[in-house]
Design an enzyme around this catalytic site. Structure first.
Site, mmCIF file in Angstrom:
data_model
loop_
_atom_site.group_PDB
_atom_site.id
_atom_site.type_symbol
_atom_site.label_atom_id
_atom_site.label_comp_id
_atom_site.label_asym_id
_atom_site.label_seq_id
_atom_site.Cartn_x
_atom_site.Cartn_y
_atom_site.Cartn_z
ATOM 1 N N HIS A 136 38.272 33.680 40.433
ATOM 2 C CA HIS A 136 38.136 34.171 39.056
ATOM 3 C C HIS A 136 39.346 34.996 38.684
ATOM 4 O O HIS A 136 39.931 35.690 39.510
ATOM 5 C CB HIS A 136 36.855 34.990 38.884
ATOM 6 C CG HIS A 136 36.652 36.047 39.921
ATOM 7 N ND1 HIS A 136 36.213 35.759 41.194
ATOM 8 C CD2 HIS A 136 36.836 37.387 39.876
ATOM 9 C CE1 HIS A 136 36.142 36.884 41.892
ATOM 10 N NE2 HIS A 136 36.519 37.889 41.111
ATOM 11 N N HIS A 138 40.493 38.079 36.354
ATOM 12 C CA HIS A 138 40.059 39.210 35.529
ATOM 13 C C HIS A 138 41.039 39.317 34.359
ATOM 14 O O HIS A 138 42.263 39.372 34.562
ATOM 15 C CB HIS A 138 40.148 40.536 36.297
ATOM 16 C CG HIS A 138 39.216 40.655 37.463
ATOM 17 N ND1 HIS A 138 38.031 41.371 37.404
ATOM 18 C CD2 HIS A 138 39.293 40.175 38.729
ATOM 19 C CE1 HIS A 138 37.433 41.325 38.593
ATOM 20 N NE2 HIS A 138 38.180 40.613 39.411
HETATM 21 P P1 5GP Z 1 36.125 40.656 42.452
HETATM 22 O O1 5GP Z 1 35.792 42.007 42.999
HETATM 23 O O2 5GP Z 1 35.577 39.569 43.355
HETATM 24 O O3 5GP Z 1 37.560 40.454 42.115
HETATM 25 O O4 5GP Z 1 35.399 40.556 41.054
HETATM 26 C C1 5GP Z 1 34.054 40.244 40.923
HETATM 27 C C2 5GP Z 1 33.629 40.783 39.607
HETATM 28 O O5 5GP Z 1 32.385 40.222 39.294
HETATM 29 C C3 5GP Z 1 33.458 42.301 39.577
HETATM 30 O O6 5GP Z 1 34.336 42.862 38.623
HETATM 31 C C4 5GP Z 1 31.997 42.490 39.217
HETATM 32 O O7 5GP Z 1 31.785 43.574 38.341
HETATM 33 C C5 5GP Z 1 31.658 41.171 38.578
HETATM 34 N N1 5GP Z 1 30.264 40.810 38.706
HETATM 35 C C6 5GP Z 1 29.520 40.855 39.834
HETATM 36 N N2 5GP Z 1 28.271 40.439 39.598
HETATM 37 C C7 5GP Z 1 28.219 40.136 38.280
HETATM 38 C C8 5GP Z 1 27.173 39.655 37.446
HETATM 39 O O8 5GP Z 1 26.040 39.440 37.851
HETATM 40 N N3 5GP Z 1 27.487 39.451 36.135
HETATM 41 C C9 5GP Z 1 28.743 39.672 35.639
HETATM 42 N N4 5GP Z 1 28.944 39.444 34.339
HETATM 43 N N5 5GP Z 1 29.748 40.136 36.407
HETATM 44 C C10 5GP Z 1 29.487 40.357 37.714
#
Ligand code: 5GP
Length: 150
Positions: A136, A138
């Site tokens: 993903h 951001h």
């Molecule tokens: P990472 O830490 O893997 O780069 O980003 C994962 C992102 O997914 C985090 O910013 C977290 O807030 C978001 N996230 C986790 N669970 C959910 C969810 O159930 N719904 C949404 N909309 N975002 C989520």
């Protein structure tokens, strides 16, 4: 081992309701085991859990992050993971989707009115603070970003 279980419990709680016990992003990342298993994003794509979708086409979905780190914080994901648990798993065949995701970030930034600029971030692996193993991007904007990032 016990602290790892506590982190996992906190991560599960963070998907039940926002509360002060919610694990920090770093805790969530350190407790997430890199894996090719379905993630919370599959549930979002299947509309099994709610999300605020801001853009969708045949290959990409963009929705607001549940824990925004900026006034605008959107996640852009490929609808088909195809092994892309993270950027470090990218292979030549992924070039097209990777390009589409970046271009989607630009489209969504425009749609969100981020004329003054924005930031895109891809966290990879435990050291990169990745917590969800479905690639993903951001998209962050609406405030002045700082450099270096934390
Ligand atoms: P990472 O830490 O893997 O780069 O980003 C994962 C992102 O997914 C985090 O910013 C977290 O807030 C978001 N996230 C986790 N669970 C959910 C969810 O159930 N719904 C949404 N909309 N975002 C989520």
């Amino acid at each position: 081992m016990a602290s790892r279980s506590i982190c996992r419990l906190a991560l599960v709680r963070s998907h039940l309701s926002p509360n002060p016990l919610m694990a920090s992003e770093k805790d969530a990342a350190l407790s997430a085991a890199p894996s090719d298993s379905p993630t919370i994003f599959d549930k979002i794509m299947k509309k099994e859990i709610p999300s605020t979708v801001v853009y969708e086409d045949d290959v990409a979905l963009a929705f607001r992050d549940i824990s925004p780190q900026a006034p605008t914080h959107i996640l852009i994901i490929p609808k088909v993971k195809d092994g892309l648990t993270g950027l470090s798993k990218a292979e030549e065949r992924h070039c097209e989707i990777l390009g589409r995701l970046l271009y989607t970030a630009k489209l969504v930034a425009k749609q969100e009115g981020l004329e003054d600029g924005f930031r895109v971030v891809i966290n990879d692996g435990p050291s990169g603070c990745q917590s969800v193993y479905h690639l993903h991007i951001h998209l962050l904007g609406g405030r002045q970003m700082n450099w270096p990032p934390g």
